[in-house]
Structure formats: structure tokens, C-alpha cells
Design an enzyme around this catalytic site. Structure first.
Site, PDB file in Angstrom:
ATOM      1  N   ASP A   1     -24.108   8.605   3.643  1.00 33.90           N
ATOM      2  CA  ASP A   1     -23.642   7.401   4.221  1.00 33.90           C
ATOM      3  C   ASP A   1     -24.631   6.665   4.650  1.00 33.90           C
ATOM      4  O   ASP A   1     -25.497   7.000   5.371  1.00 33.90           O
ATOM      5  CB  ASP A   1     -22.668   7.435   5.052  1.00 33.90           C
ATOM      6  CG  ASP A   1     -22.219   6.454   5.611  1.00 33.90           C
ATOM      7  OD1 ASP A   1     -21.370   5.353   4.868  1.00 33.90           O
ATOM      8  OD2 ASP A   1     -22.408   5.716   6.882  1.00 33.90           O
TER       9      ASP A   1
ATOM     10  N   GLU B   1     -23.232   6.365  -1.992  1.00 38.30           N
ATOM     11  CA  GLU B   1     -22.431   5.213  -2.447  1.00 38.30           C
ATOM     12  C   GLU B   1     -23.182   4.187  -3.150  1.00 38.30           C
ATOM     13  O   GLU B   1     -24.427   4.257  -3.203  1.00 38.30           O
ATOM     14  CB  GLU B   1     -22.151   4.411  -0.920  1.00 38.30           C
ATOM     15  CG  GLU B   1     -21.423   5.205   0.145  1.00 38.30           C
ATOM     16  CD  GLU B   1     -21.615   4.293   1.486  1.00 38.30           C
ATOM     17  OE1 GLU B   1     -20.870   3.360   1.685  1.00 38.30           O
ATOM     18  OE2 GLU B   1     -22.665   4.403   2.284  1.00 38.30           O
TER      19      GLU B   1
ATOM     20  N   ASP C   1     -19.774   7.493  10.681  1.00 36.72           N
ATOM     21  CA  ASP C   1     -20.748   7.681   9.485  1.00 36.72           C
ATOM     22  C   ASP C   1     -20.586   9.010   8.833  1.00 36.72           C
ATOM     23  O   ASP C   1     -20.689   9.297   7.726  1.00 36.72           O
ATOM     24  CB  ASP C   1     -22.204   7.312   9.773  1.00 36.72           C
ATOM     25  CG  ASP C   1     -22.170   5.820  10.213  1.00 36.72           C
ATOM     26  OD1 ASP C   1     -21.444   4.950   9.933  1.00 36.72           O
ATOM     27  OD2 ASP C   1     -23.149   5.606  11.071  1.00 36.72           O
TER      28      ASP C   1
END
Ligand SMILES: [Zn+2]
Length: 330
Positions: free
Chosen positions: A123, A207, A287
């Protein structure tokens, strides 16, 4: 020799190797192609802007630690690492007061895919550069912050100098050098971090953040450029490919909002740093929760559904523990 755009190149053409001229035309051709595809009209490249030239295939050679450039001569070079494979192009680049040469090489190396035993979700957050699904975090180095403060100072000084003055030009060079320092520190950090990631994990899931979308968000823009996450992702990808490992990009939607244990939506704004689930009672760093969701999402892209997906998640749990014990950092 200065290679400044097409007009000056033509004046100098007796002194410049034909292949370099060809490449200059190639670059011009590329900018016109971009223009026809709806991008801006090619801008005039002034003397200060056009700062590199490329020899495609011929016109250069390396002998006894010296680079021989056709029409220029022998130049002593410092090799940062051994050249591997077959050199395809040679690019000479000027960076303020330093000269660099970079070679692009073709390497024929069969890549054997490794069996995936360890994996991690990554993340990219606001408070720290990256958080892994095992909870480990990697922060950008402090020296970067310091240099960024210095950049702001020097830029203020530049804006106060009179246009076209000698002092302004001097200050312009100071600002450019601070920029270079930051650029080098960022890329050094991205290289080291990506190396650690690829050495520790067989599959790394990021991501899929759209950089253009994110740059429009002013609050996030600073942190993104700070962290250089895009650079990190690219470096990780190329190192992973080389090692026969896997980098995956997954949809980033709601990874910070959903609970990584029960899957329920737990809405929270950016200020809330802890994920606390009212449905299953899971309490985790915001996170960290997102990183687990990112890893789990890579599982769903494989196409497992229903009971299989559940089984996959259970297996994943044990794999994560492996990853935790084998990763020596974070
Ligand atoms: Zn939950």
C-alpha cells in the site's frame, strides 16, 4: 560540440557522426507524431534544453576504459558496473556540469519463472512510503526531506533575482543542482527498496494508481512526488522480471475502506489512521489493512470463486506468515 536542435545541427553536420544526426531527426519525427496524435506542437529546444545525443548502433566503441566517439575522440569513462550483453545504443547526456553515457544492451538470458512461495501486498500511503501486508513499513530517508526544504529556499532566492542577470543565471544552476541531488536520492532509495522487495518476495502486488488522476489531487500530489512510488513500482517490475518473479497491479478502489478480515465496508476519511471494524472487531493500522486487501485482490483476479476463493484466502494466510518470517526488513 553543442547539439542544439535541428538548425544548429545542420550547421555542424560535418562535425557530427551521421548516426547521431539520424537520431536527432528521429526525435523530431517522434515529437511531430505526438503532435498529430493530439499532443502539443513540438517546442523549440533551446541550447539549455537539448542536452543529450544518441548513437544508434555505430559510431562508438569502448577500449581500455575509454569511450571512443566518432568525430569526437577518446574519452576516459568511469564504469559503474560491467556491461552485459550486446550494446545497442549509446547516449551521451549532459546534466548541468556533469557528463554521463548510458548504453542500452540486449541480453539473451532465459528467465525461469520461480515457484511462488512468498508474496506481499503493497500500500502506498501518506504517512510512510509503503506498507506491506505483513505490517512492515518502509519510510523515505530523512535526507530527502532536508533537501526538499533547501529546494524551496533556493527557489525563493531565484524568484527574487532580476531577469537576464548574471546572478540569476548562477542561482538557476544552484536550483538545478539541488533538483539533481533530490532526483538521485529518490532513485537510489527506489533501487534499494525494490531490490529488497524482489529478494524477499516471489509475488508483489501493487495498487494500480493512475498517476494523472492523483496529480490532480493537490494534497496527494506532494506525497506522491516525494515518495516516487511510480519509480519504485517500475524498478520493482523490471527487477522482478529479471528474476523470474511476478509483479501484479490490482484495482485500488476501496482498499482502505473495506475490512480485510470480513470484507464489510468501514468508511473512514484520510485523517483516520486506524481501521477498526464494528462487524468483526479487527483493529489494524489503516495502511496495513489496505495492503492485505491489495494482496487478497490479486487472488480474486486469478478467477477463483465461492468455496475455492475461501480456500485460497486460507492458504494465503499461511503464505503471509511465511512471508513475515522470511522478510528481513520492514
Ligand atoms: Zn471486519
Amino acid at each position: 560540440m553543442i547539439l542544439a536542435g535541428i538548425s544548429i545541427t545542420i550547421l555542424l553536420q560535418n562535425e557530427v557522426h551521421s548516426q547521431v544526426l539520424q537520431n536527432t531527426l528521429k526525435r523530431l519525427d517522434r515529437s511531430f507524431k505526438n503532435f498529430y496524435n493530439g499532443f502539443g506542437y513540438p517546442r523549440f529546444q533551446g541550447r539549455n534544453r537539448y542536452n543529450s545525443f544518441t548513437y544508434p548502433q555505430f559510431g562508438f566503441s569502448i577500449e581500455d576504459g575509454k569511450l571512443n566517439l566518432s568525430k569526437i575522440g577518446n574519452i576516459k569513462i568511469i564504469l559503474h558496473r560491467e556491461i552485459e550483453g550486446k550494446i545497442k545504443t549509446c547516449t551521451i547526456k549532459k546534466d548541468i556540469d556533469q557528463w554521463y553515457v548510458s548504453f542500452s544492451c540486449e541480453i539473451e538470458k532465459p528467465v525461469i519463472p520461480v515457484e511462488i512461495k512468498t508474496e506481499t501486498g503493497i500500500d502506498v500511503g501518506l504517512s510512510s512510503l509503503i506498507t506491506m501486508s505483513n505490517g512492515g513499513q518502509i519510510e523515505p530517508p530523512e535526507c530527502l526531506r532536508k533537501k526538499e526544504k533547501k529546494l524551496i529556499q533556493e527557489q525563493k532566492r531565484l524568484s527574487r533575482k532580476k531577469k537576464q542577470s548574471g546572478k540569476r543565471n548562477k542561482q538557476r544552476i544552484i536550483v538545478a543542482k539541488v533538483h539533481r541531488k533530490i532526483r538521485n536520492q529518490r532513485s537510489d532509495f527506489a533501487h534499494k527498496t525494490s531490490r529488497k522487495l524482489v529478494d524477499s518476495f516471489d509475488r508483489i502486488v501493487f495498487e494500480d494508481l493512475q498517476i494523472t488522476n492523483m496529480m490532480q489531487n493537490h494534497h496527494l500530489a506532494k506525497s506522491i512526488s516525494d515518495a516516487g512510488w511510480y519509480q519504485l513500482m517500475c524498478f520493482t517490475k523490471s527487477k522482478a522480471e529479471y528474476a523470474g518473479k511476478v509483479v501484479e497491479l490490482v484495482n485500488a478502489r476501496n482498499t482502505s475502506q473495506n475490512c480485510s478480515k470480513c470484507g464489510n465496508s468501514v468508511p473512514k476519511d484520510l485523517s483516520k489512521r486506524v481501521h477498526s471494524c464494528p462487524f468483526c472487531g479487527l483493529v489494524l493500522d489503516r495502511d496495513h489493512n489496505a495492503a492485505i486487501n491489495i494482496l487478497n485482490r490479486s487472488n480474486s483476479t486469478v478467477g477463483t470463486t465461492g468455496i475455492n476463493a475461501r480456500q485460497g484466502l486460507l492458504n494465503r494466510g499461511s503464505m503471509q506468515r511465511d512471508a513475515q518470517s522470511s522478510s528481513g526488513f520492514g
